[in-house]
Design a protein around this motif. Structure first.
Motif, PDB file in Angstrom:
ATOM      1  N   ARG A   3       0.746  -1.391  -0.168  1.00  0.00           N
ATOM      2  CA  ARG A   3      -0.114  -0.387   0.118  1.00  0.00           C
ATOM      3  C   ARG A   3       0.603   1.322  -0.203  1.00  0.00           C
ATOM      4  O   ARG A   3       0.518   2.179  -0.808  1.00  0.00           O
ATOM      5  CB  ARG A   3      -0.651   0.320   1.138  1.00  0.00           C
ATOM      6  CG  ARG A   3      -1.785   1.717   1.305  1.00  0.00           C
ATOM      7  CD  ARG A   3      -2.535   1.335   2.727  1.00  0.00           C
ATOM      8  NE  ARG A   3      -1.560   0.895   3.823  1.00  0.00           N
ATOM      9  CZ  ARG A   3      -1.523  -0.290   4.595  1.00  0.00           C
ATOM     10  NH1 ARG A   3      -1.556  -1.096   4.342  1.00  0.00           N
ATOM     11  NH2 ARG A   3      -0.699   0.078   5.910  1.00  0.00           N
ATOM     12  N   LEU A   9      -0.506   5.080  -4.080  1.00  0.00           N
ATOM     13  CA  LEU A   9      -1.450   4.258  -3.516  1.00  0.00           C
ATOM     14  C   LEU A   9      -2.577   5.092  -2.638  1.00  0.00           C
ATOM     15  O   LEU A   9      -2.192   4.728  -1.679  1.00  0.00           O
ATOM     16  CB  LEU A   9      -1.541   3.335  -3.264  1.00  0.00           C
ATOM     17  CG  LEU A   9      -0.419   2.064  -4.429  1.00  0.00           C
ATOM     18  CD1 LEU A   9      -0.442   0.545  -4.268  1.00  0.00           C
ATOM     19  CD2 LEU A   9      -1.219   2.497  -5.727  1.00  0.00           C
ATOM     20  N   VAL A  11      -6.102   6.135  -0.608  1.00  0.00           N
ATOM     21  CA  VAL A  11      -7.108   5.397  -0.386  1.00  0.00           C
ATOM     22  C   VAL A  11      -7.817   5.973   0.654  1.00  0.00           C
ATOM     23  O   VAL A  11      -8.684   5.767   0.842  1.00  0.00           O
ATOM     24  CB  VAL A  11      -6.233   4.637   1.218  1.00  0.00           C
ATOM     25  CG1 VAL A  11      -5.545   3.275   0.401  1.00  0.00           C
ATOM     26  CG2 VAL A  11      -5.861   4.994   2.072  1.00  0.00           C
ATOM     27  N   CYS A  14     -12.282   6.290  -0.506  1.00  0.00           N
ATOM     28  CA  CYS A  14     -12.941   4.630  -0.873  1.00  0.00           C
ATOM     29  C   CYS A  14     -14.997   5.279   0.270  1.00  0.00           C
ATOM     30  O   CYS A  14     -14.002   5.487   1.412  1.00  0.00           O
ATOM     31  CB  CYS A  14     -12.674   3.517   0.200  1.00  0.00           C
ATOM     32  SG  CYS A  14     -13.320   2.235  -0.491  1.00  0.00           S
ATOM     33  N   THR A  53      -6.816   1.999   7.708  1.00  0.00           N
ATOM     34  CA  THR A  53      -5.537   2.565   6.873  1.00  0.00           C
ATOM     35  C   THR A  53      -5.414   0.544   6.123  1.00  0.00           C
ATOM     36  O   THR A  53      -4.765   0.391   5.209  1.00  0.00           O
ATOM     37  CB  THR A  53      -4.860   3.046   6.856  1.00  0.00           C
ATOM     38  OG1 THR A  53      -5.584   4.181   7.338  1.00  0.00           O
ATOM     39  CG2 THR A  53      -3.482   3.246   5.737  1.00  0.00           C
ATOM     40  N   LYS A  56      -7.899  -0.770   3.894  1.00  0.00           N
ATOM     41  CA  LYS A  56      -7.387  -1.019   2.175  1.00  0.00           C
ATOM     42  C   LYS A  56      -6.314  -1.823   1.865  1.00  0.00           C
ATOM     43  O   LYS A  56      -6.770  -2.281   1.028  1.00  0.00           O
ATOM     44  CB  LYS A  56      -7.255   0.502   2.137  1.00  0.00           C
ATOM     45  CG  LYS A  56      -8.830   1.959   2.600  1.00  0.00           C
ATOM     46  CD  LYS A  56      -8.482   2.948   3.015  1.00  0.00           C
ATOM     47  CE  LYS A  56      -9.742   3.847   3.618  1.00  0.00           C
ATOM     48  NZ  LYS A  56      -9.771   4.615   3.952  1.00  0.00           N
ATOM     49  N   GLY A  57      -5.050  -1.743   2.149  1.00  0.00           N
ATOM     50  CA  GLY A  57      -4.337  -1.864   2.192  1.00  0.00           C
ATOM     51  C   GLY A  57      -3.801  -3.675   1.933  1.00  0.00           C
ATOM     52  O   GLY A  57      -3.779  -4.138   1.126  1.00  0.00           O
ATOM     53  N   TYR A  60      -6.279  -4.081  -1.041  1.00  0.00           N
ATOM     54  CA  TYR A  60      -5.682  -4.204  -2.883  1.00  0.00           C
ATOM     55  C   TYR A  60      -4.898  -5.218  -2.854  1.00  0.00           C
ATOM     56  O   TYR A  60      -4.557  -5.644  -3.849  1.00  0.00           O
ATOM     57  CB  TYR A  60      -5.021  -2.821  -2.299  1.00  0.00           C
ATOM     58  CG  TYR A  60      -4.047  -1.837  -3.569  1.00  0.00           C
ATOM     59  CD1 TYR A  60      -5.528  -2.018  -4.644  1.00  0.00           C
ATOM     60  CD2 TYR A  60      -3.148  -2.072  -3.899  1.00  0.00           C
ATOM     61  CE1 TYR A  60      -5.008  -0.918  -5.479  1.00  0.00           C
ATOM     62  CE2 TYR A  60      -2.121  -2.376  -4.791  1.00  0.00           C
ATOM     63  CZ  TYR A  60      -3.258  -1.235  -5.711  1.00  0.00           C
ATOM     64  OH  TYR A  60      -2.994  -1.362  -7.276  1.00  0.00           O
ATOM     65  N   ASP A 203      -6.157   4.922  -8.542  1.00  0.00           N
ATOM     66  CA  ASP A 203      -5.317   4.326  -8.234  1.00  0.00           C
ATOM     67  C   ASP A 203      -6.367   5.023  -6.354  1.00  0.00           C
ATOM     68  O   ASP A 203      -6.668   3.237  -5.726  1.00  0.00           O
ATOM     69  CB  ASP A 203      -4.045   5.583  -7.697  1.00  0.00           C
ATOM     70  CG  ASP A 203      -3.504   4.563  -7.720  1.00  0.00           C
ATOM     71  OD1 ASP A 203      -2.992   4.358  -8.683  1.00  0.00           O
ATOM     72  OD2 ASP A 203      -2.275   5.850  -7.428  1.00  0.00           O
ATOM     73  N   THR A 204      -7.475   5.549  -6.299  1.00  0.00           N
ATOM     74  CA  THR A 204      -8.299   5.283  -5.349  1.00  0.00           C
ATOM     75  C   THR A 204      -9.511   4.868  -5.715  1.00  0.00           C
ATOM     76  O   THR A 204      -9.982   4.207  -4.770  1.00  0.00           O
ATOM     77  CB  THR A 204      -9.581   7.422  -5.618  1.00  0.00           C
ATOM     78  OG1 THR A 204      -8.454   7.925  -5.315  1.00  0.00           O
ATOM     79  CG2 THR A 204     -10.015   6.857  -4.511  1.00  0.00           C
ATOM     80  N   HIS A 207      -8.182   1.170  -5.045  1.00  0.00           N
ATOM     81  CA  HIS A 207      -8.655   0.467  -3.363  1.00  0.00           C
ATOM     82  C   HIS A 207     -10.001   1.182  -2.809  1.00  0.00           C
ATOM     83  O   HIS A 207     -10.147  -0.409  -1.879  1.00  0.00           O
ATOM     84  CB  HIS A 207      -8.216   1.542  -2.976  1.00  0.00           C
ATOM     85  CG  HIS A 207      -6.283   1.345  -2.788  1.00  0.00           C
ATOM     86  ND1 HIS A 207      -5.797   1.931  -3.463  1.00  0.00           N
ATOM     87  CD2 HIS A 207      -5.927   1.425  -1.738  1.00  0.00           C
ATOM     88  CE1 HIS A 207      -4.333   2.084  -3.624  1.00  0.00           C
ATOM     89  NE2 HIS A 207      -4.553   1.346  -1.947  1.00  0.00           N
TER      90      HIS A 207
END
Length: 320
Positions: A3, A9, A11, A14, A53, A56-57, A60, A203-204, A207
């Protein structure tokens, strides 16, 4: 996970990374299904942000590593493909699931549907429409078209979830049938967009789709455990669209997948950064405010990411 790799990247946009009422400990299909709890509400604000966070990572990473695995298969590298897939499963079934439990991400069936309705509404009415307008203005017409198509899909997802919510709460209708995903292959290639803000928006979006897939699979597991198999199928079908159609289409435009050597280098950089910087910082902050369970999760995950980095580096060395 990568991430925080050299490829920045984003995030932050989202819409699905919101807390819900009456959260429950999530589990993926096939795992144990604990009863609802409220652990996520006890976290310090910063710790909660760090856990979100992490989710999200990890989501992804799961998606990207599976794409990297497919490319390794195409290059005749089954051992590398297997490594990517096994690492992806750890990111999803252990790291993300544990983070979701800490955050209290999964709630009742009704709460999960309301959370998804809010996210899909935002993506349908605001996020993807604005991304499409900006891409069109910048001359990235393929991206504008894809963003517009996904916006329309998210509107249909919202409507299906609204109908499902009525079925769950009032019993006045049936849960809609799941949508079918039009699977998009993601071969190695360069970015198909030119504008910096289109790349950032991709990128957004990547994610967001990865997180939606992961969360919907958690929601599906809860629905199935609660006896609502029709709702579970709706979650699972929608999750496939988010991953195999939306994210895949965005990955093609973003040039996410490269040669296996490059993919391995990307993974090593990210896993090392997670192991030595990101998760230790999260653990330190959680410890300082007394969030001991979160701190332990961050430390354990950092240790896992260090092992991943070593395994991926070994695979890379063997290709040289």
């Amino acid at each position: 996970m990568f991430r925080h790799s050299t490829r920045t990247l984003m995030v932050g946009l989202c819409a699905l990374a919101v807390a819900v009422a009456a959260p429950a400990t999530p589990a993926l299909a096939g795992g144990p299904q604990p009863a609802p709890h409220t652990a996520g509400r006890a976290l310090n604000t910063q710790t909660f942000a760090d856990v979100t966070t992490a989710m999200k990572g990890e989501a992804y990473a799961y998606a990207a590593y599976n794409l990297f695995a497919a490319e390794a298969d195409r290059q005749g590298l089954p051992a590398v493909a297997g490594l990517f897939r096994s690492t992806a499963q750890t990111e999803l079934n252990e790291h993300l699931r544990e983070a979701a439990a800490l955050a209290g991400t999964v709630g009742s069936n009704a709460a999960n549907l309301r959370q998804a309705i809010n996210g899909e509404t935002y993506e349908h009415q605001v996020m993807y429409r604005s991304f499409a307008e900006r891409a069109r203005a910048d001359g990235d017409l393929a991206a504008a078209k894809l963003f517009s198509e996904i916006a329309a899909d998210e509107g249909r997802h919202r409507d299906a979830f609204r109908a499902a919510l009525t079925a769950v709460t009032a019993g006045r209708s049936t849960v809609p049938a799941p949508p079918k995903a039009d699977m998009v292959p993601v071969p190695a290639g360069t970015a198909k967009v030119k504008a910096a803000r289109t790349k950032a928006n991709l990128d957004t979006a990547l994610h967001g789709e990865a997180l939606a897939h992961a969360k919907y699979m958690l929601f599906a597991a809860y629905a199935r455990q609660s006896g609502n198999t029709a709702l579970a199928r709706l979650w699972e079908g929608t999750a496939k669209v988010e991953l195999q159609e939306h994210l895949a289409g965005e990955a093609v435009l973003a040039g996410l997948v490269h040669t296996t050597k490059t993919n391995l280098r990307t993974a090593v950089t990210g896993e090392h950064n997670e192991a030595t910087t990101v998760y230790p910082q999260f653990a330190q902050r959680a410890t300082a405010v007394g969030d001991t369970a979160a701190a332990r999760y961050f430390r354990n995950t950092a240790a896992d990411e260090a092992k991943h980095a070593a395994a991926v580096q070994k695979a890379l060395n063997q290709l040289r």
